[in-house]
Scaffold this active site. Structure first.
Site, PDB file in Angstrom:
ATOM      1  N   GLY A 204     121.079  91.339  59.946  1.00 15.73           N
ATOM      2  CA  GLY A 204     119.615  91.324  59.884  1.00 15.73           C
ATOM      3  C   GLY A 204     118.934  90.730  61.092  1.00 15.73           C
ATOM      4  O   GLY A 204     117.830  90.212  60.967  1.00 15.73           O
ATOM      5  N   GLY A 205     119.582  90.779  62.270  1.00  7.95           N
ATOM      6  CA  GLY A 205     118.924  90.312  63.492  1.00  7.95           C
ATOM      7  C   GLY A 205     118.395  88.903  63.318  1.00  7.95           C
ATOM      8  O   GLY A 205     119.074  88.021  62.766  1.00  7.95           O
TER       9      GLY A 205
ATOM     10  N   ARG B 216     132.331  86.643  70.499  1.00  9.81           N
ATOM     11  CA  ARG B 216     131.034  87.119  70.987  1.00  9.81           C
ATOM     12  C   ARG B 216     131.227  87.802  72.342  1.00  9.81           C
ATOM     13  O   ARG B 216     132.091  87.392  73.140  1.00  9.81           O
ATOM     14  CB  ARG B 216     130.111  85.908  71.129  1.00  9.81           C
TER      15      ARG B 216
ATOM     16  N   SER C 160     123.092  84.113  69.504  1.00 13.75           N
ATOM     17  CA  SER C 160     123.147  84.991  68.325  1.00 13.75           C
ATOM     18  C   SER C 160     122.470  84.314  67.135  1.00 13.75           C
ATOM     19  O   SER C 160     122.286  83.091  67.116  1.00 13.75           O
ATOM     20  CB  SER C 160     124.614  85.248  67.995  1.00 13.75           C
ATOM     21  N   SER C 161     122.122  85.120  66.142  1.00 17.88           N
ATOM     22  CA  SER C 161     121.657  84.577  64.859  1.00 17.88           C
ATOM     23  C   SER C 161     122.731  84.726  63.779  1.00 17.88           C
ATOM     24  O   SER C 161     122.493  84.343  62.626  1.00 17.88           O
ATOM     25  CB  SER C 161     120.396  85.315  64.402  1.00 17.88           C
TER      26      SER C 161
ATOM     27  N   ASN D  74     124.838  94.829  67.841  1.00 22.20           N
ATOM     28  CA  ASN D  74     123.407  94.563  67.969  1.00 22.20           C
ATOM     29  C   ASN D  74     122.590  95.660  67.306  1.00 22.20           C
ATOM     30  O   ASN D  74     122.691  95.868  66.108  1.00 22.20           O
ATOM     31  CB  ASN D  74     122.990  94.324  69.417  1.00 22.20           C
TER      32      ASN D  74
ATOM     33  N   THR E  82     124.229  95.181  62.441  1.00 21.03           N
ATOM     34  CA  THR E  82     125.208  94.103  62.235  1.00 21.03           C
ATOM     35  C   THR E  82     125.814  94.241  60.834  1.00 21.03           C
ATOM     36  O   THR E  82     125.344  95.028  60.015  1.00 21.03           O
ATOM     37  CB  THR E  82     124.553  92.714  62.459  1.00 21.03           C
TER      38      THR E  82
HETATM   39  N1  GLY Z   1     122.878  90.850  67.605  1.00 21.36           N
HETATM   40  C1  GLY Z   1     122.397  90.082  66.544  1.00 21.36           C
HETATM   41  C2  GLY Z   1     122.764  88.659  66.669  1.00 21.36           C
HETATM   42  O1  GLY Z   1     123.791  88.348  67.234  1.00 21.36           O
HETATM   43  O2  GLY Z   1     122.035  87.812  66.243  1.00 21.36           O
END
Ligand code: GLY
Length: 563
Positions: free
Chosen positions: A463-464, A90, A443-444, A392, A372
């Protein structure tokens, strides 16, 4: 006696199958990346070599999704060492980052300041992850593994309708930076279909990484160019930020859901913890005995509670005390479940307050779910990789560092720029995810493995904020015994606590079902287009290997023999 022998031979064959699948499989978001990984597996590489080849190729052919200027999480199962780890690549906040860096003098968020341009970029981790994966787990030299990516960067890859959609969405920021427009646009506009995107500088950067490993990117010529270019455009990177970037091997989150053992991403991802909350709430119900609307209602209520906790408790566990053990424990989910009524939605505002003065933002964008990327790989030794990677937003910050071909992320937007104020996905956060130097934004991304005594599934999606709920719905399909294609195809719905809305794809509910949910107190909002790009593999120890790629976009899944 005969029966015992038969049982023994069945057990033995199951354990042999559980060690080594008869075929390999790859599912990625782009056919060129799938084929790059396949070539590596067929040339003596293992799943980790293939993962490096795919990561690098996606960085070239999906510049809107991931890249050398971004980061991600690579969930690895090393079959020989019986080891499952999460490689955390990350992005890290630069040394000069600070809590209020995106606020004006009155404490208000400066629009787009954490989204567009190099000030939005964290220090990238993808290169360090590739080098680590290759050196520690791979069989083949990095030079060989990066060949496909270098070729596609040098010779170009053709623009598709998906590329056009992403470029149109970020056109103004790509036009703002000539270094980006020269590469990703044609005559400063969205390129026509079939136009070749050639990335000579990126090919050179990849060659340096192939020769020198981390030193080819985090130090020397490329590092100097990255920092100079960022600084010339009002960014705050320093050479030490690059030199000090560290890859982390972390223990993934693991929990049980009914007969399944689930392994998913640990902080700084919220994925594993949120999945544990949602699934362990749901295991209090016999879902299949309930009608469709009640099932959907309960899933929404589980989502609402998991995303509320995400906003309060989650952040980078190296900086903030994340109560992972409590949040992933079944008794904690049981407690949350007690507040759920079978017949009525609970407004998010009725859940315990988070403390920050929360604002909501309605996020209903056509491109949500397209940023992503995810890939899944299984080799014939039983090694596997589930990886989700990002820059992102589509095309990240829109800023390419001159002379490097490296398009920078805008992952700083995943921090709570102002605790309580939503980011581009409408997600809110609290102090746990406030900005600090060296910290990783929450993050997701949720690369996931699901194991039963029958097999193992590898899944994930971009998918954010909707990533985690997509993985949840995929797991619920798997539980029903559906084929892998159904996990990626099924219509989706999503709730994230705030805004207090259920977003859903066209066929997720009928009009009558949506009306019933409204009567229960849910606020439903149908999306104009689909979202997500799930890539899965299912290794069934008895029936063999399946792979599937989300039909919404342009990926490719293959199952094949390895000589
Ligand atoms: N940038 C999307 C995430 O890391 O959740």
């Amino acid at each position: 006696m005969k029966f015992l022998l038969l049982l023994l031979s069945l057990l033995l064959s199951a354990s042999v199958n559980a060690q080594e699948p008869s075929q390999a499989a790859i599912a990625t978001a782009h056919p060129l990346a799938t084929q790059a990984g396949k070539r590596i597996l067929q040339s003596g590489g293992n799943a980790f070599d293939a993962a490096v080849a795919i990561t690098a190729t996606l960085a070239v052919v999906e510049p809107y999704s991931s890249g050398l200027g971004g980061g991600g999480f690579w969930l690895l199962r090393d079959q020989k060492q019986h080891k499952t780890i999460m490689l955390d690549g990350r992005e890290m906040a630069p040394g000069k980052a600070h809590r209020d860096m995106y606020l004006d003098q009155d404490g208000n968020y400066i629009a787009k300041s954490s989204v567009d341009g190099p000030l939005a970029a964290g220090i990238p981790g993808t290169v360090a992850a590739m080098v680590h994966l290759s050196e520690k787990y791979g069989n083949l030299p990095l030079q060989q593994v990066l060949q496909s990516a270098i070729k596609y960067a040098e010779k170009g890859f053709p623009v598709t309708s998906h590329y056009q959609k992403m470029a149109a969405f970020r056109l103004s920021v790509l036009q703002r930076y000539k270094s980006s427009a020269d590469i990703f646009l044609h005559n400063n506009e969205v390129p026509e279909s079939g136009h070749l995107i050639v990335q000579k500088d990126l090919a050179q950067t990849l060659k340096l990484i192939a020769q020198k490993g981390n030193a080819g990117f985090y130090q020397g010529n490329i590092a100097n160019k990255l920092v100079d270019s960022v600084k010339a455009n009002a960014g705050i990177w320093h050479l030490n930020d690059l030199k000090n970037y560290t890859i982390k091997e972390r223990e993934p989150v693991q929990f049980h859901y009914r007969h399944m053992k689930i392994t998913s991403a640990a902080p700084p991802s919220s994925g594993g913890i949120a999945l544990a909350t949602m699934l362990q709430i749901l295991q209090n119900y016999e879902l299949k005995s309930l009608d469709d609307v009640t099932q959907t209602h309960l899933i929404i209520e589980a989502m609402r509670r998991a995303y509320r906790d995400r906003a309060e408790f989650l952040g980078d566990s190296d900086f903030t005390n994340v109560p992972t053990e409590r949040l992933t424990h079944a008794w904690y989910a049981d407690g949350l479940q007690k507040g759920i009524r079978l017949d009525k939605a609970m407004p998010s505002s009725d859940l315990p307050e988070i403390g920050a003065n929360l604002k909501t933002k309605i996020v209903n964008s056509q491109t949500e779910g397209q940023d992503t990327t995810h890939f899944s790989v299984l080799d014939t030794q039983g090694n596997l990789v589930s990886a989700t990677m990002s820059i992102n937003y589509p095309f990240g910050s829109g800023f390419t560092a001159a002379g490097t071909g490296v398009l920078l992320n805008d992952e700083m937007d995943d921090f709570s720029a102002r605790p309580g104020t939503p980011n581009v996905y409408g997600l809110v956060g609290a102090e746990a995810n406030a900005i600090a130097p060296g910290k990783r934004p929450l993050s997701s991304m949720s690369p996931t493995l699901v194991e039963t005594d029958k097999g193992i599934a590898i899944l994930g999606t971009p998918g954010g904020s909707r990533i985690i709920t997509m993985v949840l719905l995929g797991i619920l399909e798997l539980e029903k015994g559906a084929a892998a294609q159904q996990w990626v195809t099924r219509p989706r719905f999503h709730h994230q606590y705030l805004p207090d809305k259920v977003f859903y794809e066209k066929n997720a509910f009928s009009m009558e079902q949506a009306a019933e949910l409204e009567l229960m107190g849910h606020h439903t909002s149908q999306l104009d287009s689909g979202y997500g790009n799930m890539q899965v593999i299912n290794w069934d120890y008895v029936n063999g290997v399946q792979a599937a790629s989300d039909p919404r976009v342009e990926g490719q899944a293959v199952v094949f023999d390895v000589p």
